[in-house]
Scaffold this active site. Structure first.
Site, PDB file in Angstrom:
ATOM      1  N   ARG A 228       0.938  -1.234  -0.018  1.00 30.59           N
ATOM      2  CA  ARG A 228       0.072  -0.056   0.092  1.00 30.59           C
ATOM      3  C   ARG A 228       1.003   1.147   0.054  1.00 30.59           C
ATOM      4  O   ARG A 228       1.818   1.333   0.783  1.00 30.59           O
ATOM      5  CB  ARG A 228      -0.621  -0.042   1.074  1.00 30.59           C
ATOM      6  CG  ARG A 228      -1.981  -0.890   1.234  1.00 30.59           C
ATOM      7  CD  ARG A 228      -3.035  -0.706   0.131  1.00 30.59           C
ATOM      8  NE  ARG A 228      -4.170  -1.430   0.242  1.00 30.59           N
ATOM      9  CZ  ARG A 228      -4.397  -2.704  -0.560  1.00 30.59           C
ATOM     10  NH1 ARG A 228      -3.379  -2.930  -1.495  1.00 30.59           N
ATOM     11  NH2 ARG A 228      -5.372  -3.420  -0.477  1.00 30.59           N
ATOM     12  N   HIS A 276      -1.079  -0.388  -9.911  1.00 28.53           N
ATOM     13  CA  HIS A 276      -1.813  -1.354  -8.893  1.00 28.53           C
ATOM     14  C   HIS A 276      -2.334  -2.597  -9.363  1.00 28.53           C
ATOM     15  O   HIS A 276      -3.509  -3.105  -9.496  1.00 28.53           O
ATOM     16  CB  HIS A 276      -3.016  -0.530  -8.097  1.00 28.53           C
ATOM     17  CG  HIS A 276      -3.280  -1.170  -7.056  1.00 28.53           C
ATOM     18  ND1 HIS A 276      -3.824  -0.666  -5.577  1.00 28.53           N
ATOM     19  CD2 HIS A 276      -3.439  -2.485  -6.530  1.00 28.53           C
ATOM     20  CE1 HIS A 276      -3.974  -1.215  -4.764  1.00 28.53           C
ATOM     21  NE2 HIS A 276      -3.815  -2.739  -5.270  1.00 28.53           N
TER      22      HIS A 276
HETATM   23  P1  NAP Z   1      -1.119 -11.418   5.552  1.00 26.71           P
HETATM   24  O1  NAP Z   1      -1.197 -12.761   5.234  1.00 26.71           O
HETATM   25  O2  NAP Z   1      -2.052 -10.937   6.431  1.00 26.71           O
HETATM   26  O3  NAP Z   1       0.182 -11.042   5.940  1.00 26.71           O
HETATM   27  C1  NAP Z   1       0.680  -9.867   6.462  1.00 26.71           C
HETATM   28  C2  NAP Z   1       2.094  -9.865   7.066  1.00 26.71           C
HETATM   29  O4  NAP Z   1       2.323  -8.732   7.542  1.00 26.71           O
HETATM   30  C3  NAP Z   1       2.100 -10.871   8.165  1.00 26.71           C
HETATM   31  O5  NAP Z   1       3.415 -11.656   7.907  1.00 26.71           O
HETATM   32  C4  NAP Z   1       2.150  -9.886   9.521  1.00 26.71           C
HETATM   33  O6  NAP Z   1       2.990 -10.519  10.421  1.00 26.71           O
HETATM   34  C5  NAP Z   1       2.940  -8.897   8.758  1.00 26.71           C
HETATM   35  N1  NAP Z   1       2.335  -7.570   9.801  1.00 26.71           N
HETATM   36  C6  NAP Z   1       1.494  -7.041   9.940  1.00 26.71           C
HETATM   37  N2  NAP Z   1       1.795  -5.832  10.538  1.00 26.71           N
HETATM   38  C7  NAP Z   1       2.777  -5.683  10.936  1.00 26.71           C
HETATM   39  C8  NAP Z   1       3.825  -5.078  11.577  1.00 26.71           C
HETATM   40  N3  NAP Z   1       3.142  -3.958  12.428  1.00 26.71           N
HETATM   41  N4  NAP Z   1       5.159  -5.377  11.627  1.00 26.71           N
HETATM   42  C9  NAP Z   1       5.678  -6.153  11.056  1.00 26.71           C
HETATM   43  N5  NAP Z   1       4.903  -7.104  10.336  1.00 26.71           N
HETATM   44  C10 NAP Z   1       3.517  -6.901  10.108  1.00 26.71           C
HETATM   45  O7  NAP Z   1      -1.487 -10.566   4.209  1.00 26.71           O
HETATM   46  P2  NAP Z   1      -1.261 -10.950   2.488  1.00 26.71           P
HETATM   47  O8  NAP Z   1      -2.650 -11.631   1.961  1.00 26.71           O
HETATM   48  O9  NAP Z   1       0.128 -11.380   2.577  1.00 26.71           O
HETATM   49  O10 NAP Z   1      -1.280  -9.538   1.968  1.00 26.71           O
HETATM   50  C11 NAP Z   1      -0.268  -8.401   2.358  1.00 26.71           C
HETATM   51  C12 NAP Z   1      -0.935  -7.186   1.640  1.00 26.71           C
HETATM   52  O11 NAP Z   1      -0.593  -6.870   0.430  1.00 26.71           O
HETATM   53  C13 NAP Z   1      -2.484  -6.773   1.615  1.00 26.71           C
HETATM   54  O12 NAP Z   1      -2.690  -6.298   3.208  1.00 26.71           O
HETATM   55  C14 NAP Z   1      -2.688  -5.663   0.893  1.00 26.71           C
HETATM   56  O13 NAP Z   1      -2.275  -4.695   1.318  1.00 26.71           O
HETATM   57  C15 NAP Z   1      -1.387  -6.053  -0.164  1.00 26.71           C
HETATM   58  N6  NAP Z   1      -1.858  -6.555  -1.454  1.00 26.71           N
HETATM   59  C16 NAP Z   1      -1.568  -5.651  -2.875  1.00 26.71           C
HETATM   60  C17 NAP Z   1      -2.009  -6.224  -3.796  1.00 26.71           C
HETATM   61  C18 NAP Z   1      -1.442  -5.319  -5.161  1.00 26.71           C
HETATM   62  O14 NAP Z   1      -2.264  -5.487  -6.111  1.00 26.71           O
HETATM   63  N7  NAP Z   1      -0.710  -4.363  -5.110  1.00 26.71           N
HETATM   64  C19 NAP Z   1      -2.552  -7.227  -4.138  1.00 26.71           C
HETATM   65  C20 NAP Z   1      -2.992  -7.915  -3.104  1.00 26.71           C
HETATM   66  C21 NAP Z   1      -2.431  -7.755  -1.940  1.00 26.71           C
HETATM   67  P3  NAP Z   1       2.576 -11.715  11.417  1.00 26.71           P
HETATM   68  O15 NAP Z   1       2.818 -12.898  10.460  1.00 26.71           O
HETATM   69  O16 NAP Z   1       3.399 -11.841  12.393  1.00 26.71           O
HETATM   70  O17 NAP Z   1       0.962 -11.742  11.680  1.00 26.71           O
HETATM   71  C1  GLV Z   2      -5.478  -5.306  -3.875  1.00 25.79           C
HETATM   72  O1  GLV Z   2      -4.725  -4.552  -3.413  1.00 25.79           O
HETATM   73  C2  GLV Z   2      -5.875  -6.485  -2.665  1.00 25.79           C
HETATM   74  O2  GLV Z   2      -5.669  -5.918  -1.709  1.00 25.79           O
HETATM   75  O3  GLV Z   2      -6.402  -7.712  -3.016  1.00 25.79           O
END
Ligand code: NAP
Ligand code: GLV
Length: 313
Positions: A228, A276
């Site tokens: 983000r 994005h």
């Molecule tokens: P997820 O499975 O919830 O993983 C989040 C990770 O971030 C976990 O390892 C968590 O730690 C860590 N985290 C959260 N808060 C933290 C903090 N304060 N300090 C250190 N580490 C922290 O999420 P995901 O499915 O991988 O997705 C991640 C993000 O990618 C989404 O939230 C979204 O914003 C972004 N995204 C972007 C796109 C795009 O097209 N650009 C698409 C999809 C997603 P723990 O393991 O310890 O809980």
């Molecule tokens: C896209 O940014 C998502 O959070 O799936």
């Protein structure tokens, strides 16, 4: 097996038709309904949405759960107490992790193999091999070791880069130097040559990469932000790129999207911009996952990927 549920489908961009078709095909007996500003929502069992209108939120208090059409929950959690207190379920991978791995691998290799410089040389008709970078100098640091970050770590490790990861809670991953918590962030950053953010946007990660933290990266570091935009202090990033401390960035996400014109990022040749698209929702995979989770709700079974509202992800 789920039968006879009524699901609200809502998207801020209005594009719910293909979602309705996929639900009808994959969940016989489902009834999907849509909603427009000013209408009263009929009784629904579940809501599946993205970028909801604020006026829709109070009408969702009677659904059993709200499913998001994406991985990040920030765009819904920002409504705070206006968001009804029902389970909020995000997508867990659903076809996005492999796309993230592709994107980050491409951006890392483009910088490491100097393809960005060769592209520039070719534009000027210049044939000039450059000294290769050494892989041992290219530690890739992945912030966020969740569904998407773990797949990126696995892929980058496959190319033989040294890899480190940073998360909120401690992890033990084979072949990865793991750091956890704010207290270890500076140490994590100071040894990271290619920094990848795959963190959710939360109160803790908003503006996380400010001038001081970006300056903690070693000279010549490169940023890949696929999470983000608000995690990065944009003027600070620009200053550090212009000063030469940071070599460049590949950015898929921005504080304001679409990235407005004019914006200094558009003019900076060391910043590569994509709109994005690093991981798009794969609709059929998402619908299948949501159907499985609805089945779990209906059977009183545990449901994965429920958002923790206190933590913000
Ligand atoms: P997820 O499975 O919830 O993983 C989040 C990770 O971030 C976990 O390892 C968590 O730690 C860590 N985290 C959260 N808060 C933290 C903090 N304060 N300090 C250190 N580490 C922290 O999420 P995901 O499915 O991988 O997705 C991640 C993000 O990618 C989404 O939230 C979204 O914003 C972004 N995204 C972007 C796109 C795009 O097209 N650009 C698409 C999809 C997603 P723990 O393991 O310890 O809980
Ligand atoms: C896209 O940014 C998502 O959070 O799936």
């Amino acid at each position: 097996m789920v039968s006879a549920v009524r699901i609200l489908l809502y998207r801020g961009d209005g594009q719910t038709g293909p979602w309705a078709e996929d639900f009808a095909r994959l969940l016989p007996g489902v009834e999907t309904v849509s909603w427009r500003e000013g209408e009263t929502l009929p009784a629904c069992d579940y809501a599946v949405l993205w970028n909801p209108a604020p006026s829709l939120l109070p009408q969702l208090s009677r659904v059993k759960a709200i499913f998001l059409m994406g991985a990040g929950a920030d765009a819904v959690l920002k409504f705070g107490a206006a968001l009804p207190n029902v389970p909020l379920v995000r997508l867990g991978d659903a076809g996005m992790a492999v796309q993230m791995a592709e994107y980050v691998a491409y951006a890392t290799l483009r910088y490491f193999r100097r393809f960005d410089e060769y592209e520039e040389q070719a534009r000027h008709g210049l044939w000039a091999p450059l000294p290769p970078h050494a892989k041992q100098d290219f530690t890739v640091g992945v912030m966020g070791l969740g569904k998407l970050g773990l797949r990126v770590v696995e892929t980058i490790r496959g190319f033989g880069f040294p890899v480190r990861g940073w998360s909120r809670t401690a992890k033990d991953l084979p072949g990865v130097d793991c750091y956890a918590g704010m207290a270890s962030l500076d140490e994590f950053l100071s040894g990271t040559r290619v920094l990848v953010s795959l963190l959710p946007l939360t109160a803790e990660t908003n503006n996380l990469l400010d001038r001081r933290r970006l300056a903690t990266l070693p000279k010549g570091a490169y940023l890949i932000n696929v999470a983000r935009g608000a995690q990065v202090a944009e003027p600070d990033l620009l200053t550090l790129i212009r000063s030469g401390h940071i070599a460049g960035a590949t950015l898929d996400v921005f504080r304001n999207e679409p990235l407005p014109a004019p914006h200094p990022f558009w003019e900076e040749p060391r910043i590569t911009i994509t709109p994005h698209i690093s991981a798009l929702t794969v609709r059929e995979d998402a619908v299948r996952q949501i159907i499985d989770k609805i089945a779990a709700f209906e059977a009183d079974q545990p449901v994965a990927d429920i958002v923790d509202r206190q933590l913000g992800y």
